[in-house]
Design a protein around this motif. Structure first.
Motif, PDB file in Angstrom:
ATOM      1  N   SER A   1       0.711  -1.318   0.116  1.00 17.47           N
ATOM      2  CA  SER A   1       0.148  -0.016   0.082  1.00 17.47           C
ATOM      3  C   SER A   1       0.934   1.397   0.042  1.00 17.47           C
ATOM      4  O   SER A   1       0.320   2.409   0.200  1.00 17.47           O
ATOM      5  N   ASP A   2       2.439   1.199   0.079  1.00 14.55           N
ATOM      6  CA  ASP A   2       3.090   2.322  -0.137  1.00 14.55           C
ATOM      7  C   ASP A   2       3.036   3.036  -1.371  1.00 14.55           C
ATOM      8  O   ASP A   2       2.746   2.273  -2.149  1.00 14.55           O
ATOM      9  N   ARG A   3       2.812   4.184  -1.259  1.00 14.58           N
ATOM     10  CA  ARG A   3       2.856   5.018  -2.570  1.00 14.58           C
ATOM     11  C   ARG A   3       4.041   5.222  -3.146  1.00 14.58           C
ATOM     12  O   ARG A   3       4.924   5.647  -2.421  1.00 14.58           O
ATOM     13  N   PHE A   4       4.299   5.126  -4.414  1.00 16.94           N
ATOM     14  CA  PHE A   4       5.239   5.362  -5.395  1.00 16.94           C
ATOM     15  C   PHE A   4       5.291   6.271  -6.440  1.00 16.94           C
ATOM     16  O   PHE A   4       3.801   6.032  -6.938  1.00 16.94           O
ATOM     17  N   PRO A   5       5.991   7.113  -6.567  1.00  8.16           N
ATOM     18  CA  PRO A   5       5.736   7.999  -7.589  1.00  8.16           C
ATOM     19  C   PRO A   5       5.275   7.405  -8.931  1.00  8.16           C
ATOM     20  O   PRO A   5       5.979   6.482  -9.492  1.00  8.16           O
ATOM     21  N   ALA A   6       4.386   8.139  -9.783  1.00 12.21           N
ATOM     22  CA  ALA A   6       4.010   7.133 -10.945  1.00 12.21           C
ATOM     23  C   ALA A   6       4.715   7.828 -12.164  1.00 12.21           C
ATOM     24  O   ALA A   6       4.664   7.494 -13.278  1.00 12.21           O
ATOM     25  N   GLY A   7       5.483   9.147 -11.900  1.00 16.66           N
ATOM     26  CA  GLY A   7       6.151   9.812 -13.031  1.00 16.66           C
ATOM     27  C   GLY A   7       5.496  10.885 -13.651  1.00 16.66           C
ATOM     28  O   GLY A   7       4.111  11.014 -13.131  1.00 16.66           O
ATOM     29  N   PRO A   8       5.746  11.421 -14.377  1.00 14.37           N
ATOM     30  CA  PRO A   8       4.738  12.490 -15.169  1.00 14.37           C
ATOM     31  C   PRO A   8       3.677  11.840 -15.492  1.00 14.37           C
ATOM     32  O   PRO A   8       3.663  10.972 -16.308  1.00 14.37           O
ATOM     33  N   LEU A   9       2.646  12.800 -15.256  1.00 11.45           N
ATOM     34  CA  LEU A   9       1.219  12.117 -15.821  1.00 11.45           C
ATOM     35  C   LEU A   9       0.482  13.330 -16.697  1.00 11.45           C
ATOM     36  O   LEU A   9       0.908  14.568 -16.578  1.00 11.45           O
ATOM     37  N   TYR A  10      -0.220  12.804 -17.740  1.00 11.93           N
ATOM     38  CA  TYR A  10      -1.145  13.749 -18.375  1.00 11.93           C
ATOM     39  C   TYR A  10      -2.461  13.852 -17.586  1.00 11.93           C
ATOM     40  O   TYR A  10      -3.185  12.730 -17.470  1.00 11.93           O
ATOM     41  N   VAL A  11      -2.638  15.048 -16.896  1.00  8.73           N
ATOM     42  CA  VAL A  11      -3.940  15.440 -15.987  1.00  8.73           C
ATOM     43  C   VAL A  11      -4.916  16.041 -16.870  1.00  8.73           C
ATOM     44  O   VAL A  11      -4.751  17.098 -17.491  1.00  8.73           O
ATOM     45  N   PRO A  12      -6.064  15.477 -16.959  1.00  5.99           N
ATOM     46  CA  PRO A  12      -7.451  16.277 -17.764  1.00  5.99           C
ATOM     47  C   PRO A  12      -7.582  17.562 -16.816  1.00  5.99           C
ATOM     48  O   PRO A  12      -7.451  17.276 -15.656  1.00  5.99           O
ATOM     49  N   VAL A  13      -7.769  18.629 -17.499  1.00  6.52           N
ATOM     50  CA  VAL A  13      -7.810  19.948 -16.766  1.00  6.52           C
ATOM     51  C   VAL A  13      -9.392  20.645 -17.498  1.00  6.52           C
ATOM     52  O   VAL A  13      -9.791  19.940 -18.565  1.00  6.52           O
ATOM     53  N   ARG A  14      -9.709  21.461 -16.745  1.00  7.21           N
ATOM     54  CA  ARG A  14     -10.972  22.421 -17.416  1.00  7.21           C
ATOM     55  C   ARG A  14     -10.470  23.708 -17.402  1.00  7.21           C
ATOM     56  O   ARG A  14     -10.032  24.274 -16.468  1.00  7.21           O
ATOM     57  N   PRO A  15     -10.153  24.335 -18.579  1.00  4.20           N
ATOM     58  CA  PRO A  15      -9.693  25.560 -18.633  1.00  4.20           C
ATOM     59  C   PRO A  15     -10.856  26.690 -18.155  1.00  4.20           C
ATOM     60  O   PRO A  15     -12.047  26.357 -17.948  1.00  4.20           O
ATOM     61  N   GLY A  16     -10.248  27.895 -17.218  1.00  3.17           N
ATOM     62  CA  GLY A  16     -11.100  28.792 -16.922  1.00  3.17           C
ATOM     63  C   GLY A  16     -10.436  30.039 -17.086  1.00  3.17           C
ATOM     64  O   GLY A  16      -9.637  30.326 -17.895  1.00  3.17           O
ATOM     65  N   THR A  17     -11.006  31.046 -16.567  1.00  4.15           N
ATOM     66  CA  THR A  17     -10.814  32.503 -16.862  1.00  4.15           C
ATOM     67  C   THR A  17      -9.386  32.663 -16.126  1.00  4.15           C
ATOM     68  O   THR A  17      -8.615  33.671 -16.776  1.00  4.15           O
ATOM     69  N   SER A  18      -9.000  31.953 -14.885  1.00  2.00           N
ATOM     70  CA  SER A  18      -7.927  32.254 -14.169  1.00  2.00           C
ATOM     71  C   SER A  18      -6.775  31.104 -14.467  1.00  2.00           C
ATOM     72  O   SER A  18      -5.901  30.996 -13.697  1.00  2.00           O
ATOM     73  N   GLY A  19      -7.060  30.377 -15.479  1.00  2.00           N
ATOM     74  CA  GLY A  19      -6.092  29.091 -15.725  1.00  2.00           C
ATOM     75  C   GLY A  19      -6.706  27.970 -15.802  1.00  2.00           C
ATOM     76  O   GLY A  19      -7.914  27.972 -16.250  1.00  2.00           O
ATOM     77  N   CYS A  20      -6.023  26.876 -15.582  1.00  2.00           N
ATOM     78  CA  CYS A  20      -6.496  25.515 -15.796  1.00  2.00           C
ATOM     79  C   CYS A  20      -6.715  24.918 -14.248  1.00  2.00           C
ATOM     80  O   CYS A  20      -6.057  25.250 -13.129  1.00  2.00           O
ATOM     81  N   ALA A  21      -7.998  24.120 -14.099  1.00  2.00           N
ATOM     82  CA  ALA A  21      -8.178  23.239 -12.835  1.00  2.00           C
ATOM     83  C   ALA A  21      -8.208  21.835 -13.382  1.00  2.00           C
ATOM     84  O   ALA A  21      -8.646  21.436 -14.354  1.00  2.00           O
ATOM     85  N   ALA A  22      -7.545  21.183 -12.348  1.00  2.00           N
ATOM     86  CA  ALA A  22      -7.566  19.763 -12.656  1.00  2.00           C
ATOM     87  C   ALA A  22      -9.092  19.083 -12.602  1.00  2.00           C
ATOM     88  O   ALA A  22      -9.664  19.611 -11.523  1.00  2.00           O
TER      89      ALA A  22
END
Length: 112
Positions: free
Chosen positions: A13-34
């Motif tokens: 159950s220990d967390r290991f980094p998965a490396g760089p990920l492609y994260v879906p976002v919603r664009p908004g007026t102040s930038g992007c939100a995951a």
């Protein structure tokens, strides 16, 4: 052969980094939100994909994304109480169809 001591052997159950990920976002007026999702049991989770191809296959070609390291995605969502990061989810439900408004009236009940 070296003997592993207690504490040297990681727990599953220990967390290991998965490396760089492609994260879906919603664009908004102040930038992007995951974009945040829910697991099949209803728990909120952040989602990341290991390739743009996997992201597109799951969420469609029009889904915007940003590149984030897994620890950065965890740090971004931790203040929201989200401790889970799902990597490369495969199953998604289709978007719900819009419901047409009801145009007829329900007849009033008559009292005897």
């Amino acid at each position: 052969m070296a003997e592993l001591r207690y504490g040297d052997d990681p727990e599953p159950s220990d967390r290991f980094p998965a490396g760089p990920l492609y994260v879906p976002v919603r664009p908004g007026t102040s930038g992007c939100a995951a974009r945040l999702f829910r697991t099949p049991l209803g728990e909120r989770t952040a989602v990341g994909f290991t390739s743009p191809r996997r992201l597109t296959a799951t969420l469609g070609p029009g889904q915007p994304w940003i590149r984030l390291a897994e620890p950065a995605l965890r740090a971004l969502t931790a203040p929201l109480g989200i401790a889970t990061v799902t990597v490369d989810p495969q199953f998604t439900a289709p978007a719900p169809a819009p419901v047409a408004p009801v145009t007829h009236e329900i007849p009033a009940l008559r009292t005897a």
